[in-house]
Design a protein around this motif. Structure first.
Motif, PDB file in Angstrom:
ATOM      1  N   MET A  16      22.950  63.952 -15.119  1.00 19.35           N
ATOM      2  CA  MET A  16      22.062  63.355 -14.131  1.00 19.35           C
ATOM      3  C   MET A  16      22.321  61.851 -14.015  1.00 19.35           C
ATOM      4  SD  MET A  16      17.913  63.427 -13.982  1.00 19.35           S
ATOM      5  CE  MET A  16      17.028  62.641 -12.651  1.00 19.35           C
ATOM      6  N   LYS A  17      22.491  61.381 -12.792  1.00 20.47           N
ATOM      7  CA  LYS A  17      22.787  59.972 -12.591  1.00 20.47           C
ATOM      8  C   LYS A  17      21.538  59.109 -12.759  1.00 20.47           C
ATOM      9  CE  LYS A  17      26.818  60.615  -9.646  1.00 20.47           C
ATOM     10  NZ  LYS A  17      27.508  60.243  -8.390  1.00 20.47           N
ATOM     11  N   SER A  18      21.766  57.881 -13.173  1.00 22.94           N
ATOM     12  CA  SER A  18      20.666  56.943 -13.381  1.00 22.94           C
ATOM     13  C   SER A  18      20.400  56.173 -12.097  1.00 22.94           C
ATOM     14  CB  SER A  18      21.018  55.963 -14.507  1.00 22.94           C
ATOM     15  OG  SER A  18      21.223  56.645 -15.734  1.00 22.94           O
ATOM     16  N   PRO A  19      19.152  55.747 -11.888  1.00 18.91           N
ATOM     17  CA  PRO A  19      18.802  54.973 -10.677  1.00 18.91           C
ATOM     18  C   PRO A  19      19.261  53.531 -10.794  1.00 18.91           C
ATOM     19  CG  PRO A  19      16.887  55.220 -12.077  1.00 18.91           C
ATOM     20  CD  PRO A  19      17.972  56.029 -12.726  1.00 18.91           C
ATOM     21  N   ILE A  20      20.583  53.336 -10.770  1.00 19.34           N
ATOM     22  CA  ILE A  20      21.163  52.012 -10.961  1.00 19.34           C
ATOM     23  C   ILE A  20      22.419  51.886 -10.117  1.00 19.34           C
ATOM     24  CG2 ILE A  20      22.609  52.653 -12.945  1.00 19.34           C
ATOM     25  CD1 ILE A  20      21.857  49.930 -14.190  1.00 19.34           C
ATOM     26  N   THR A  21      22.699  50.693  -9.652  1.00 25.97           N
ATOM     27  CA  THR A  21      23.892  50.407  -8.863  1.00 25.97           C
ATOM     28  C   THR A  21      24.866  49.593  -9.701  1.00 25.97           C
ATOM     29  OG1 THR A  21      22.764  50.457  -6.726  1.00 25.97           O
ATOM     30  CG2 THR A  21      24.786  49.164  -6.853  1.00 25.97           C
ATOM     31  N   VAL A  22      26.125  50.014  -9.708  1.00 25.92           N
ATOM     32  CA  VAL A  22      27.173  49.285 -10.414  1.00 25.92           C
ATOM     33  C   VAL A  22      28.024  48.519  -9.405  1.00 25.92           C
ATOM     34  CG1 VAL A  22      29.268  49.483 -11.812  1.00 25.92           C
ATOM     35  CG2 VAL A  22      27.271  50.878 -12.362  1.00 25.92           C
ATOM     36  N   ILE A  23      28.249  47.238  -9.683  1.00 27.58           N
ATOM     37  CA  ILE A  23      29.086  46.385  -8.836  1.00 27.58           C
ATOM     38  C   ILE A  23      30.312  45.969  -9.640  1.00 27.58           C
ATOM     39  CG2 ILE A  23      29.220  44.269  -7.482  1.00 27.58           C
ATOM     40  CD1 ILE A  23      26.165  44.328  -7.298  1.00 27.58           C
ATOM     41  N   ILE A  24      31.497  46.241  -9.095  1.00 25.76           N
ATOM     42  CA  ILE A  24      32.751  45.924  -9.775  1.00 25.76           C
ATOM     43  C   ILE A  24      33.599  45.027  -8.877  1.00 25.76           C
ATOM     44  CG2 ILE A  24      34.823  46.860 -10.872  1.00 25.76           C
ATOM     45  CD1 ILE A  24      33.305  49.556 -11.078  1.00 25.76           C
ATOM     46  N   LEU A  25      34.057  43.912  -9.401  1.00 27.12           N
ATOM     47  CA  LEU A  25      34.958  43.030  -8.675  1.00 27.12           C
ATOM     48  C   LEU A  25      36.404  43.423  -8.962  1.00 27.12           C
ATOM     49  CD1 LEU A  25      33.373  39.496  -9.293  1.00 27.12           C
ATOM     50  CD2 LEU A  25      32.768  41.220  -7.589  1.00 27.12           C
ATOM     51  N   THR A  26      37.248  43.425  -7.922  1.00 26.07           N
ATOM     52  CA  THR A  26      38.644  43.780  -8.127  1.00 26.07           C
ATOM     53  C   THR A  26      39.579  42.825  -7.405  1.00 26.07           C
ATOM     54  OG1 THR A  26      38.623  45.304  -6.225  1.00 26.07           O
ATOM     55  CG2 THR A  26      38.171  46.250  -8.403  1.00 26.07           C
ATOM     56  N   PHE A  27      40.746  42.650  -8.016  1.00 29.47           N
ATOM     57  CA  PHE A  27      41.897  42.010  -7.382  1.00 29.47           C
ATOM     58  C   PHE A  27      43.132  42.446  -8.165  1.00 29.47           C
ATOM     59  CE2 PHE A  27      45.070  38.574  -7.206  1.00 29.47           C
ATOM     60  CZ  PHE A  27      45.358  38.655  -5.851  1.00 29.47           C
ATOM     61  N   ASN A  28      43.915  43.335  -7.563  1.00 30.98           N
ATOM     62  CA  ASN A  28      45.116  43.871  -8.202  1.00 30.98           C
ATOM     63  C   ASN A  28      44.806  44.443  -9.593  1.00 30.98           C
ATOM     64  OD1 ASN A  28      46.592  43.190  -5.950  1.00 30.98           O
ATOM     65  ND2 ASN A  28      47.474  41.336  -6.842  1.00 30.98           N
ATOM     66  N   GLU A  29      43.925  45.425  -9.624  1.00 26.96           N
ATOM     67  CA  GLU A  29      43.460  46.010 -10.879  1.00 26.96           C
ATOM     68  C   GLU A  29      43.949  47.451 -11.059  1.00 26.96           C
ATOM     69  OE1 GLU A  29      42.115  44.602 -13.294  1.00 26.96           O
ATOM     70  OE2 GLU A  29      41.198  42.753 -12.541  1.00 26.96           O
ATOM     71  N   GLU A  30      45.148  47.761 -10.584  1.00 26.61           N
ATOM     72  CA  GLU A  30      45.640  49.130 -10.668  1.00 26.61           C
ATOM     73  C   GLU A  30      45.757  49.637 -12.107  1.00 26.61           C
ATOM     74  OE1 GLU A  30      49.424  49.134  -8.747  1.00 26.61           O
ATOM     75  OE2 GLU A  30      50.444  48.004 -10.340  1.00 26.61           O
ATOM     76  N   ASN A  31      45.943  48.742 -13.064  1.00 27.40           N
ATOM     77  CA  ASN A  31      46.080  49.148 -14.459  1.00 27.40           C
ATOM     78  C   ASN A  31      44.743  49.349 -15.157  1.00 27.40           C
ATOM     79  OD1 ASN A  31      48.924  49.031 -14.354  1.00 27.40           O
ATOM     80  ND2 ASN A  31      48.903  46.841 -14.797  1.00 27.40           N
ATOM     81  N   ASN A  32      43.656  48.887 -14.542  1.00 27.95           N
ATOM     82  CA  ASN A  32      42.351  48.926 -15.203  1.00 27.95           C
ATOM     83  C   ASN A  32      41.295  49.764 -14.501  1.00 27.95           C
ATOM     84  OD1 ASN A  32      42.703  47.157 -17.504  1.00 27.95           O
ATOM     85  ND2 ASN A  32      42.885  45.466 -16.066  1.00 27.95           N
ATOM     86  N   ILE A  33      41.376  49.848 -13.180  1.00 26.10           N
ATOM     87  CA  ILE A  33      40.244  50.353 -12.414  1.00 26.10           C
ATOM     88  C   ILE A  33      39.955  51.834 -12.659  1.00 26.10           C
ATOM     89  CG2 ILE A  33      41.594  50.906 -10.350  1.00 26.10           C
ATOM     90  CD1 ILE A  33      38.003  49.418 -10.586  1.00 26.10           C
ATOM     91  N   VAL A  34      40.973  52.636 -12.964  1.00 22.35           N
ATOM     92  CA  VAL A  34      40.750  54.068 -13.176  1.00 22.35           C
ATOM     93  C   VAL A  34      39.815  54.303 -14.362  1.00 22.35           C
ATOM     94  CG1 VAL A  34      41.814  56.257 -13.844  1.00 22.35           C
ATOM     95  CG2 VAL A  34      42.887  54.832 -12.092  1.00 22.35           C
ATOM     96  N   ASP A  35      40.132  53.713 -15.506  1.00 23.05           N
ATOM     97  CA  ASP A  35      39.300  53.918 -16.696  1.00 23.05           C
ATOM     98  C   ASP A  35      37.903  53.335 -16.500  1.00 23.05           C
ATOM     99  OD1 ASP A  35      41.305  55.237 -18.012  1.00 23.05           O
ATOM    100  OD2 ASP A  35      41.995  53.485 -19.124  1.00 23.05           O
ATOM    101  N   CYS A  36      37.822  52.226 -15.771  1.00 25.15           N
ATOM    102  CA  CYS A  36      36.517  51.639 -15.492  1.00 25.15           C
ATOM    103  C   CYS A  36      35.666  52.611 -14.668  1.00 25.15           C
ATOM    104  CB  CYS A  36      36.689  50.315 -14.758  1.00 25.15           C
ATOM    105  SG  CYS A  36      35.144  49.485 -14.337  1.00 25.15           S
ATOM    106  N   LEU A  37      36.233  53.133 -13.596  1.00 24.25           N
ATOM    107  CA  LEU A  37      35.487  54.048 -12.725  1.00 24.25           C
ATOM    108  C   LEU A  37      35.170  55.364 -13.420  1.00 24.25           C
ATOM    109  CD1 LEU A  37      37.275  53.419  -9.313  1.00 24.25           C
ATOM    110  CD2 LEU A  37      34.958  52.758  -9.958  1.00 24.25           C
ATOM    111  N   GLU A  38      36.057  55.846 -14.262  1.00 29.41           N
ATOM    112  CA  GLU A  38      35.792  57.075 -15.006  1.00 29.41           C
ATOM    113  C   GLU A  38      34.565  56.914 -15.901  1.00 29.41           C
ATOM    114  OE1 GLU A  38      37.101  60.127 -15.001  1.00 29.41           O
ATOM    115  OE2 GLU A  38      38.440  59.638 -13.337  1.00 29.41           O
TER     116      GLU A  38
END
Length: 284
Positions: free
Chosen positions: A1-23
């Motif tokens: 069950m998802k929590s009532p919260i919004t996540v904000i992520i800043l990106t700039f050329n994050e192909e090496n990091n963004i997958v694990d972050c989003l997972e």
């Protein structure tokens, strides 16, 4: 069950990091926003695979980007969580936040303090005073903002906070080359911040010895900045590595503590010294 919260992520050329972050957040947050500042790698393509809303905004500095996001994104939840692409939420953190947001007993609480668990060259940097270090990454919308600083920004929360037991994993670098390049850039920002009083702002955390975890850290940072140039990085390294037991982090800990506690701080002092000389020559 998802929590009532919004996540904000800043990106700039994050192909090496963004997958694990989003997972780490895709099954946790009710909303996920990406604020991208012009990625030219595979980041935009990767984002199409996830349930996220992508917004584009030119990058001025970290504080401006965070505060723009808080003011302009179509956030529908009462709570927000600010992440960098090289950070990951632990299961303990998510379970604890979900419990707090679901029990309905947060009338007088406007934020959560969580510690970062720094990973360097695949090792958790546990000693040297580097853990725990608490940050107010999560707060009620409208009750928090990023302080106006060029470097080492933290979040200001209006009202009371709760200190969480769950950590946020922070991958401090992809390689030593990346580490030194980033810290060279950050040392420039920090040297300007300390040198130029025009960059000071009342919208910053007030250092207090008897305050919360962030206020105590800012109190000691303020003391550090009053020490003589070139002396303070030596003292800082000695305190962190020997008195705060940084040597217990092993060989990778030696590399981290030397670079972060001495080399980086010495580079800041050298750039402040350069700025002072340049300014003096201009005046003359």
């Amino acid at each position: 069950m998802k929590s009532p919260i919004t996540v904000i992520i800043l990106t700039f050329n994050e192909e090496n990091n963004i997958v694990d972050c989003l997972e780490s957040v895709k099954d946790f947050a009710a909303q996920i926003f990406i604020v991208d500042s012009g990625s030219t790698d595979q980041t935009p393509e990767i984002l199409t695979r996830y349930p996220v809303q992508v917004f584009h905004h030119p990058f001025e500095n970290y504080s401006q980007q965070r505060n723009w996001s808080l003011k302009n994104l179509p956030i529908k939840t009462e709570w927000v969580l600010n992440l960098d692409a090289d950070q990951r939420l632990t299961d303990e953190f998510k379970a604890e936040v979900h419990h707090h947001l679901s029990n309905g007993k947060l009338e007088n609480i406007n934020g959560f303090l969580a510690s970062r668990k720094t990973m360097f060259m695949g090792k958790w940097i546990k000693y040297g005073g580097h853990y725990p270090t608490y940050h107010a990454m999560t707060f009620r919308l409208g009750k928090g903002q990023c302080e106006q600083k060029l470097y080492d920004q933290h979040y200001l929360v209006e009202g009371n906070t709760i200190k969480l037991k769950g950590d946020v994993i922070d991958l401090i670098t992809e390689s030593l080359s990346t580490f030194t390049l980033r810290h060279d850039k950050w040392s420039t920002l920090e040297s300007i911040q300390q040198f130029d009083s025009a960059n000071s702002s009342t919208e910053t955390i007030i250092g207090k010895l008897k305050g919360d975890a962030m206020q105590r850290r800012r109190y000691f940072k303020n003391l550090y900045e009053r020490l003589p140039l070139f002396v303070r990085p030596v003292l800082y390294f000695l305190v962190r590595y020997f008195f705060r037991l940084g040597f217990l982090d092993g060989k990778r800990g030696l590399i981290f503590h030397f670079l972060q506690c001495f080399w980086f701080r010495f580079l800041i002092d050298a750039k402040i010294y350069e700025l002072r000389r340049t300014n003096k020559q201009i005046i003359q």
